[in-house]
Design a protein around this motif. Structure first.
Motif, short mmCIF file in Angstrom:
data_model
loop_
_atom_site.label_atom_id
_atom_site.label_comp_id
_atom_site.label_asym_id
_atom_site.label_seq_id
_atom_site.Cartn_x
_atom_site.Cartn_y
_atom_site.Cartn_z
N ALA A 168 0.79 -1.46 0.10
CA ALA A 168 -0.01 0.07 -0.02
C ALA A 168 0.67 1.31 -0.03
O ALA A 168 0.73 2.27 -0.76
CB ALA A 168 -1.00 0.01 1.18
N LEU A 169 2.03 1.20 0.74
CA LEU A 169 2.85 2.56 1.14
C LEU A 169 3.42 3.00 -0.35
O LEU A 169 3.38 4.06 -0.73
CB LEU A 169 3.81 2.23 1.98
N SER A 170 3.81 1.84 -1.17
CA SER A 170 4.85 2.20 -2.48
C SER A 170 3.63 2.42 -3.52
O SER A 170 3.94 3.07 -4.64
CB SER A 170 5.49 0.94 -2.55
N ARG A 171 2.42 2.47 -3.41
CA ARG A 171 1.23 2.78 -4.24
C ARG A 171 0.82 4.32 -3.81
O ARG A 171 0.29 4.85 -4.62
CB ARG A 171 0.26 2.01 -4.36
N ALA A 172 1.20 4.57 -2.71
CA ALA A 172 0.44 5.88 -2.26
C ALA A 172 1.70 7.10 -2.28
O ALA A 172 1.20 8.28 -2.17
CB ALA A 172 0.31 5.54 -0.65
N ILE A 173 3.03 6.67 -1.99
CA ILE A 173 4.09 7.69 -2.01
C ILE A 173 5.16 7.55 -2.94
O ILE A 173 5.06 6.20 -3.63
CB ILE A 173 4.58 7.93 -0.83
N PRO A 174 6.03 8.10 -3.61
CA PRO A 174 7.11 7.87 -4.38
C PRO A 174 7.76 6.48 -4.03
O PRO A 174 8.06 6.36 -2.73
CB PRO A 174 7.85 9.06 -4.66
#
Length: 265
Positions: free
Chosen positions: A155-161
């Motif tokens: 989820a994190l790598s899809r929300a921020i660079p």
């Protein structure tokens, strides 16, 4: 409506067309235990079938969510297989719950009043929008105890660079709310004493829009992500056509042309 069972792991409060889900396990920092995951998943299932227009996920206590329950991790090591089956089941259940957030018909806003770590940060990143209190910290800090946050990474790598996400994952460092906003993890940073009011104000703005358009738009938004440019246009073209063909959309356009409010109620 207010959840009558104040001991429930997830409370629900409805205000107009907005449903507020509240993580209610402050003693363990609202950890995503198996029971918490099941409770949140069930609440999301109920909302998916409802006519509510916006969902807020908030929390009681000092922490928004401190990730998975480490005591459950350690207890499972006593199983005959060393915990493998328990871990596989837990992460499959958590992944299924997280995927319900973008799949939910309603936009979901994380109202982050306290620290969000590991799977708690994953929960924020899985929501469509996030409002955070000044001073709140975020991190995927499992690497500090020897556990790379592989599932929160999704989820994190899809929300921020991606490079910013990888730095957080390999260093275990925390970022504050302002930095989280700069990276795109949260949309707005507000004073702690107005967090709930500001989150509700954002929710009410969204809830005032045509519900059918918001639902169609959210579904199309998530479907086109990850597609090629051509495929994304091919996917969204039919959606906007269907939206235009709706009678309530025709009313919205006519109201704009006539400089009046649309008659959607």
């Amino acid at each position: 409506m207010t959840d009558e069972n104040q001991d429930a792991l997830v409370l629900r409060q409805d205000q107009g067309h907005v449903a507020r889900l509240i993580l209610n396990s402050p003693a363990n920092y609202n950890a995503l235990s198996r029971a918490m995951i099941d409770s949140l998943s069930a609440a999301l299932d109920d909302l998916a079938q409802s006519d509510m227009r916006v969902v807020i996920i908030a929390a009681q206590g000092k922490a928004f969510c401190a990730g998975h329950d480490l005591r459950e991790f350690q207890a499972a090591r006593g199983d005959d297989d060393g915990g493998r089956a328990a871990y596989e089941t837990l992460f499959a259940q958590c992944a299924a719950m997280m995927q319900k957030l973008p799949a939910l018909p309603q936009p979901v806003i994380a109202e982050v009043q306290g620290i969000a770590t590991a799977a708690g940060c994953q929960l924020v990143a899985s929501c469509d929008l996030a409002v955070a209190a000044q001073g709140v910290r975020f991190g995927v800090n499992g690497v500090n105890i020897g556990l790379f946050c592989s599932t929160p990474m999704v989820a994190l790598s899809r929300a921020i660079p991606p490079r910013a996400a990888f730095e957080l994952l390999v260093t275990g460092d925390f970022i504050d709310a302002d930095r989280a906003q700069d990276l795109g993890l949260v949309n707005r940073v507000v004073a702690a004493d107005v967090l709930t009011a500001e989150t509700m104000a954002l929710a009410q703005i969204i809830a005032a829009k045509l519900p059918a358009a918001i639902r169609m738009g959210k579904r199309a938004f998530h479907q086109q992500q990850g597609m090629s440019l051509a495929d994304a246009y091919a996917s969204t073209g039919p959606v906007i056509c269907e939206n235009l063909l709706r009678a309530d959309t025709a009313e919205g356009i006519q109201a704009f042309l006539e400089k009046r409010k649309p008659d959607w109620d």
